[in-house]
Motif scaffolding. Structure first.
Motif, PDB file in Angstrom:
ATOM      1  N   LEU A 173       8.369   5.675  -5.912  1.00  0.00           N
ATOM      2  CA  LEU A 173       7.615   6.406  -4.896  1.00  0.00           C
ATOM      3  C   LEU A 173       7.214   7.772  -5.434  1.00  0.00           C
ATOM      4  O   LEU A 173       8.077   8.560  -5.832  1.00  0.00           O
ATOM      5  CB  LEU A 173       8.456   6.603  -3.643  1.00  0.00           C
ATOM      6  CG  LEU A 173       8.950   5.349  -2.942  1.00  0.00           C
ATOM      7  CD1 LEU A 173       9.930   5.728  -1.840  1.00  0.00           C
ATOM      8  CD2 LEU A 173       7.795   4.569  -2.391  1.00  0.00           C
ATOM      9  N   PRO A 174       5.923   8.082  -5.431  1.00  0.00           N
ATOM     10  CA  PRO A 174       5.507   9.431  -5.825  1.00  0.00           C
ATOM     11  C   PRO A 174       5.970  10.452  -4.788  1.00  0.00           C
ATOM     12  O   PRO A 174       6.339  10.082  -3.665  1.00  0.00           O
ATOM     13  CB  PRO A 174       3.980   9.352  -5.845  1.00  0.00           C
ATOM     14  CG  PRO A 174       3.589   7.966  -5.557  1.00  0.00           C
ATOM     15  CD  PRO A 174       4.801   7.219  -5.106  1.00  0.00           C
ATOM     16  N   PRO A 175       5.923  11.734  -5.130  1.00  0.00           N
ATOM     17  CA  PRO A 175       6.260  12.762  -4.139  1.00  0.00           C
ATOM     18  C   PRO A 175       5.361  12.646  -2.909  1.00  0.00           C
ATOM     19  O   PRO A 175       4.192  12.250  -3.013  1.00  0.00           O
ATOM     20  CB  PRO A 175       5.983  14.076  -4.881  1.00  0.00           C
ATOM     21  CG  PRO A 175       6.028  13.726  -6.327  1.00  0.00           C
ATOM     22  CD  PRO A 175       5.564  12.304  -6.428  1.00  0.00           C
ATOM     23  N   LEU A 176       5.906  12.964  -1.755  1.00  0.00           N
ATOM     24  CA  LEU A 176       5.160  13.003  -0.493  1.00  0.00           C
ATOM     25  C   LEU A 176       4.393  11.708  -0.246  1.00  0.00           C
ATOM     26  O   LEU A 176       3.178  11.694  -0.094  1.00  0.00           O
ATOM     27  CB  LEU A 176       4.190  14.191  -0.490  1.00  0.00           C
ATOM     28  CG  LEU A 176       4.834  15.564  -0.665  1.00  0.00           C
ATOM     29  CD1 LEU A 176       3.782  16.633  -0.814  1.00  0.00           C
ATOM     30  CD2 LEU A 176       5.757  15.873   0.504  1.00  0.00           C
ATOM     31  N   SER A 177       5.118  10.599  -0.209  1.00  0.00           N
ATOM     32  CA  SER A 177       4.444   9.309  -0.054  1.00  0.00           C
ATOM     33  C   SER A 177       5.146   8.427   0.973  1.00  0.00           C
ATOM     34  O   SER A 177       6.320   8.592   1.268  1.00  0.00           O
ATOM     35  CB  SER A 177       4.372   8.582  -1.389  1.00  0.00           C
ATOM     36  OG  SER A 177       5.656   8.266  -1.871  1.00  0.00           O
ATOM     37  N   VAL A 178       4.367   7.478   1.493  1.00  0.00           N
ATOM     38  CA  VAL A 178       4.858   6.440   2.394  1.00  0.00           C
ATOM     39  C   VAL A 178       4.406   5.115   1.807  1.00  0.00           C
ATOM     40  O   VAL A 178       3.250   4.955   1.426  1.00  0.00           O
ATOM     41  CB  VAL A 178       4.296   6.604   3.825  1.00  0.00           C
ATOM     42  CG1 VAL A 178       4.756   5.468   4.716  1.00  0.00           C
ATOM     43  CG2 VAL A 178       4.692   7.940   4.404  1.00  0.00           C
TER      44      VAL A 178
ATOM     45  N   GLU B  41       0.853  -1.176   0.000  1.00  0.00           N
ATOM     46  CA  GLU B  41       0.000   0.000   0.000  1.00  0.00           C
ATOM     47  C   GLU B  41       0.890   1.227   0.000  1.00  0.00           C
ATOM     48  O   GLU B  41       2.003   1.201   0.518  1.00  0.00           O
ATOM     49  CB  GLU B  41      -0.900   0.049   1.238  1.00  0.00           C
ATOM     50  CG  GLU B  41      -2.066  -0.874   1.188  1.00  0.00           C
ATOM     51  CD  GLU B  41      -3.064  -0.585   2.300  1.00  0.00           C
ATOM     52  OE1 GLU B  41      -4.235  -0.860   2.078  1.00  0.00           O
ATOM     53  OE2 GLU B  41      -2.667  -0.089   3.373  1.00  0.00           O
ATOM     54  N   ILE B  42       0.341   2.281  -0.578  1.00  0.00           N
ATOM     55  CA  ILE B  42       1.063   3.546  -0.601  1.00  0.00           C
ATOM     56  C   ILE B  42       0.105   4.632  -0.122  1.00  0.00           C
ATOM     57  O   ILE B  42      -1.060   4.647  -0.488  1.00  0.00           O
ATOM     58  CB  ILE B  42       1.629   3.831  -2.006  1.00  0.00           C
ATOM     59  CG1 ILE B  42       2.659   4.934  -1.956  1.00  0.00           C
ATOM     60  CG2 ILE B  42       0.558   4.112  -3.024  1.00  0.00           C
ATOM     61  CD1 ILE B  42       3.594   4.936  -3.134  1.00  0.00           C
ATOM     62  N   VAL B  43       0.605   5.493   0.759  1.00  0.00           N
ATOM     63  CA  VAL B  43      -0.177   6.610   1.276  1.00  0.00           C
ATOM     64  C   VAL B  43       0.442   7.876   0.709  1.00  0.00           C
ATOM     65  O   VAL B  43       1.658   8.075   0.797  1.00  0.00           O
ATOM     66  CB  VAL B  43      -0.152   6.655   2.821  1.00  0.00           C
ATOM     67  CG1 VAL B  43      -0.901   7.877   3.337  1.00  0.00           C
ATOM     68  CG2 VAL B  43      -0.743   5.381   3.397  1.00  0.00           C
ATOM     69  N   CYS B  44      -0.407   8.713   0.116  1.00  0.00           N
ATOM     70  CA  CYS B  44       0.142   9.946  -0.455  1.00  0.00           C
ATOM     71  C   CYS B  44      -0.888  11.068  -0.384  1.00  0.00           C
ATOM     72  O   CYS B  44      -2.084  10.833  -0.256  1.00  0.00           O
ATOM     73  CB  CYS B  44       0.616   9.728  -1.883  1.00  0.00           C
ATOM     74  SG  CYS B  44      -0.605   9.029  -2.971  1.00  0.00           S
ATOM     75  N   GLY B  45      -0.373  12.267  -0.471  1.00  0.00           N
ATOM     76  CA  GLY B  45      -1.199  13.466  -0.480  1.00  0.00           C
ATOM     77  C   GLY B  45      -0.545  14.502  -1.376  1.00  0.00           C
ATOM     78  O   GLY B  45       0.580  14.319  -1.839  1.00  0.00           O
ATOM     79  N   SER B  46      -1.224  15.584  -1.597  1.00  0.00           N
ATOM     80  CA  SER B  46      -0.718  16.594  -2.528  1.00  0.00           C
ATOM     81  C   SER B  46       0.135  17.668  -1.860  1.00  0.00           C
ATOM     82  O   SER B  46       0.770  18.468  -2.548  1.00  0.00           O
ATOM     83  CB  SER B  46      -1.900  17.264  -3.230  1.00  0.00           C
ATOM     84  OG  SER B  46      -2.751  17.851  -2.260  1.00  0.00           O
ATOM     85  N   ASP B  47       0.174  17.675  -0.534  1.00  0.00           N
ATOM     86  CA  ASP B  47       0.871  18.734   0.196  1.00  0.00           C
ATOM     87  C   ASP B  47       1.422  18.134   1.493  1.00  0.00           C
ATOM     88  O   ASP B  47       0.755  17.288   2.095  1.00  0.00           O
ATOM     89  CB  ASP B  47      -0.149  19.849   0.506  1.00  0.00           C
ATOM     90  CG  ASP B  47       0.473  21.027   1.206  1.00  0.00           C
ATOM     91  OD1 ASP B  47       0.691  20.924   2.442  1.00  0.00           O
ATOM     92  OD2 ASP B  47       0.734  22.044   0.562  1.00  0.00           O
ATOM     93  N   PRO B  48       2.595  18.554   1.939  1.00  0.00           N
ATOM     94  CA  PRO B  48       3.143  17.975   3.167  1.00  0.00           C
ATOM     95  C   PRO B  48       2.274  18.238   4.398  1.00  0.00           C
ATOM     96  O   PRO B  48       2.351  17.520   5.382  1.00  0.00           O
ATOM     97  CB  PRO B  48       4.513  18.621   3.314  1.00  0.00           C
ATOM     98  CG  PRO B  48       4.572  19.724   2.357  1.00  0.00           C
ATOM     99  CD  PRO B  48       3.501  19.508   1.333  1.00  0.00           C
TER     100      PRO B  48
END
Length: 87
Positions: free
Chosen positions: A73-78, A35-42
């Motif tokens: 890994l996309p930007p700002l992702s876990v 799984e990957i968790v991501c968002g558009s802003d920190p």
């Protein structure tokens, strides 16, 4: 078989990151789940008004080559992945 749990982070705000997972003496055979968790802003956060700002999604894009896993890994992702090892 043996498994490997991997957690990866890309904190860069705009650049993707290619990561190679290489375990000495234990080649990676396949990806079991990720799984990957991501968002558009920190500072993104889910709210009642905007519940989907940060989300977890299944990720099956890891490439297994020569006993190594390559994860983009996309930007700002876990990223959290479970790999099966060959012994």
């Amino acid at each position: 078989g043996d498994t490997l749990q991997v957690f990866l982070v890309n904190r860069h705000p705009s650049q993707s990151l290619e990561t190679v997972v290489d375990v000495a003496n234990a080649p990676i055979a396949r990806l079991r789940a990720a799984e990957i968790v991501c968002g558009s802003d920190p500072k993104a956060a889910n709210t009642f008004e905007k519940p989907g700002q940060v989300r977890a999604c299944p990720d099956e894009d890891a490439v297994i080559r020569d006993g190594k896993a390559i994860v983009e890994l996309p930007p700002l992702s876990v990223y959290a992945g479970t790999f099966e090892l060959t012994r």
